[in-house]
Motif scaffolding. Structure first.
Motif, PDB file in Angstrom:
ATOM      1  N   TYR A 160      28.270  21.014  43.212  1.00 54.68           N
ATOM      2  CA  TYR A 160      27.135  21.929  43.189  1.00 54.68           C
ATOM      3  C   TYR A 160      26.021  21.307  44.021  1.00 54.68           C
ATOM      4  O   TYR A 160      25.913  20.075  44.141  1.00 54.68           O
ATOM      5  CB  TYR A 160      26.664  22.175  41.753  1.00 54.68           C
ATOM      6  CG  TYR A 160      27.571  23.123  40.997  1.00 54.68           C
ATOM      7  CD1 TYR A 160      27.373  24.493  41.066  1.00 54.68           C
ATOM      8  CD2 TYR A 160      28.632  22.652  40.235  1.00 54.68           C
ATOM      9  CE1 TYR A 160      28.204  25.368  40.395  1.00 54.68           C
ATOM     10  CE2 TYR A 160      29.476  23.524  39.559  1.00 54.68           C
ATOM     11  CZ  TYR A 160      29.256  24.884  39.635  1.00 54.68           C
ATOM     12  OH  TYR A 160      30.085  25.748  38.978  1.00 54.68           O
ATOM     13  N   TYR A 194      37.827  22.329  41.035  1.00 54.51           N
ATOM     14  CA  TYR A 194      37.173  21.051  41.310  1.00 54.51           C
ATOM     15  C   TYR A 194      37.065  20.249  40.015  1.00 54.51           C
ATOM     16  O   TYR A 194      37.096  20.819  38.921  1.00 54.51           O
ATOM     17  CB  TYR A 194      35.790  21.288  41.936  1.00 54.51           C
ATOM     18  CG  TYR A 194      34.755  21.641  40.932  1.00 54.51           C
ATOM     19  CD1 TYR A 194      34.660  22.917  40.413  1.00 54.51           C
ATOM     20  CD2 TYR A 194      33.903  20.643  40.437  1.00 54.51           C
ATOM     21  CE1 TYR A 194      33.731  23.217  39.450  1.00 54.51           C
ATOM     22  CE2 TYR A 194      32.970  20.943  39.466  1.00 54.51           C
ATOM     23  CZ  TYR A 194      32.897  22.228  38.988  1.00 54.51           C
ATOM     24  OH  TYR A 194      31.987  22.501  38.011  1.00 54.51           O
ATOM     25  N   ARG A 215      38.437  22.020  36.691  1.00 54.16           N
ATOM     26  CA  ARG A 215      38.127  23.372  36.264  1.00 54.16           C
ATOM     27  C   ARG A 215      38.734  24.322  37.287  1.00 54.16           C
ATOM     28  O   ARG A 215      38.683  24.064  38.490  1.00 54.16           O
ATOM     29  CB  ARG A 215      36.603  23.620  36.274  1.00 54.16           C
ATOM     30  CG  ARG A 215      35.829  22.846  35.227  1.00 54.16           C
ATOM     31  CD  ARG A 215      34.678  23.708  34.721  1.00 54.16           C
ATOM     32  NE  ARG A 215      35.238  24.875  34.048  1.00 54.16           N
ATOM     33  CZ  ARG A 215      34.706  26.082  34.030  1.00 54.16           C
ATOM     34  NH1 ARG A 215      33.560  26.309  34.645  1.00 54.16           N
ATOM     35  NH2 ARG A 215      35.285  27.079  33.400  1.00 54.16           N
ATOM     36  N   HIS A 218      35.785  29.079  40.064  1.00 56.17           N
ATOM     37  CA  HIS A 218      34.995  30.084  39.341  1.00 56.17           C
ATOM     38  C   HIS A 218      33.674  30.324  40.042  1.00 56.17           C
ATOM     39  O   HIS A 218      33.172  29.467  40.770  1.00 56.17           O
ATOM     40  CB  HIS A 218      34.735  29.628  37.896  1.00 56.17           C
ATOM     41  CG  HIS A 218      33.998  28.333  37.783  1.00 56.17           C
ATOM     42  ND1 HIS A 218      34.607  27.108  37.951  1.00 56.17           N
ATOM     43  CD2 HIS A 218      32.685  28.059  37.529  1.00 56.17           C
ATOM     44  CE1 HIS A 218      33.717  26.145  37.804  1.00 56.17           C
ATOM     45  NE2 HIS A 218      32.534  26.688  37.554  1.00 56.17           N
ATOM     46  N   HIS A 220      29.809  31.560  38.748  1.00 58.99           N
ATOM     47  CA  HIS A 220      28.986  31.826  37.565  1.00 58.99           C
ATOM     48  C   HIS A 220      28.102  33.047  37.774  1.00 58.99           C
ATOM     49  O   HIS A 220      27.599  33.272  38.890  1.00 58.99           O
ATOM     50  CB  HIS A 220      28.043  30.648  37.307  1.00 58.99           C
ATOM     51  CG  HIS A 220      28.721  29.400  36.864  1.00 58.99           C
ATOM     52  ND1 HIS A 220      28.895  29.080  35.539  1.00 58.99           N
ATOM     53  CD2 HIS A 220      29.253  28.367  37.567  1.00 58.99           C
ATOM     54  CE1 HIS A 220      29.492  27.897  35.442  1.00 58.99           C
ATOM     55  NE2 HIS A 220      29.728  27.443  36.664  1.00 58.99           N
TER      56      HIS A 220
HETATM   57 FE    FE Z   1      30.714  25.677  37.106  1.00 60.15          FE
END
Ligand code: FE
Ligand code: MBD
Length: 281
Positions: A160, A194, A215, A218, A220
């Motif tokens: 991120y 990731y 994970r 995705h 969000h």
């Molecule tokens: Fe996330």
């Protein structure tokens, strides 16, 4: 003290709660004490194990700052954020509303408000483009105009924006307002699977339990509109290999979507059609 039975000792600790506490605090603390004591009794917790656990909590704090919430991450590994999400959102009245999913540790308030149809990608040549579009509707099927749709995702390097000094501020984040027909649209990158950050206590937990940190890919969503319950959710890529082993247990079947190849000549490689249904207040 010493001659008290183990269970009576727990009652002594619970009984020490004073009369001026609130009913909810009393309920929370009573159950917490009971479960902590039962846990220690069940596993016959040793002093070194107890001290290791205290050290673990200290390191969760030391690892955390305004860019990284290791407490959320560590509790995610235990499935706690997903359990709380489930407990908070399973009421029957929700009916046809879109299912929720956990907020996670990487939400940021005040990401840029962008025109419908524009891109959250700030530079960079990596990754496959995707157009995500749909309508925000009430459970009655009526379009919700002026809903604020905030979205965020990782970059193709698995980070991120706030984890990565090389990404521009608010890269791969944005907010979009639905038009009078409830439509929203944004351009993004097809997300990739990731690993959650595993260089701290959350990673130690995964290693101790012989689990991987991944994970599934995705995006969000946090959707807010006057007159409706806020919706926090995520969409997942149907082609992902980690749908059945999300390291934070957040996948729900209804949130798995198709990244459809765009027609030849389109200005995007993939399209996701995704309507969002909100529950009225
Ligand atoms: Fe996330
Ligand atoms: C994530 O990207 C995330 O979405 C959650 C819920 C937990 C850890 C990392």
């Amino acid at each position: 003290m010493a001659e008290l039975s183990m269970e009576a000792f727990t009652d002594t600790v619970i009984g020490a709660i004073g009369p001026k506490t609130t009913p909810r605090t009393r309920e929370l603390m009573t159950a917490l004490i009971r479960h902590m004591h039962d846990f220690a009794r069940e596993v016959k917790l040793t002093t070194p194990e107890y001290l290791a656990a205290c050290d673990f909590v200290v390191r969760i704090g030391q690892m955390s700052d305004d860019k990284r919430n290791e407490a959320i991450l560590a509790s995610d590994v235990f499935g706690l954020e997903s359990l709380v999400d489930f407990l908070d959102h399973h009421s029957a009245e929700r009916g046809a509303a879109t299912e929720s999913a956990v907020l996670g540790p990487f939400w940021r308030e005040n990401s840029p408000l962008l025109p419908n149809g524009s891109s959250i990608v700030q530079g960079g040549k990596e990754g496959d483009s995707v157009l995500v579009q749909g309508r925000v509707l009430g459970v009655n099927g009526r379009p919700v105009k002026d809903a604020l749709v905030a979205v965020w995702e990782t970059s193709p390097n698995g980070l991120y924006e706030q984890q990565d000094p090389d990404q521009p501020e608010f890269n791969l984040r944005g907010q979009f307002r639905t038009d009078e027909n409830g439509y929203y649209a944004f351009r993004a990158l097809r997300p990739i699977a990731y690993p959650i950050p595993f260089d701290g206590p959350a990673g130690e937990l995964l290693q101790m339990m012989d689990r991987h940190p991944f994970r599934p890919a995705h995006i969000h969503f946090r959707v807010r509109a006057a007159g409706y319950h806020e919706l926090v959710t995520q969409i997942f890529d149907r082609d992902d290999q980690y749908l059945d082993s999300d390291s934070v247990f957040a996948v729900k079947n209804s949130l798995v979507v198709d990244f459809k190849p765009a027609p030849a000549g389109a200005d995007t490689r993939f399209v996701v059609d995704y309507d969002i249904v909100l529950e009225p207040l």
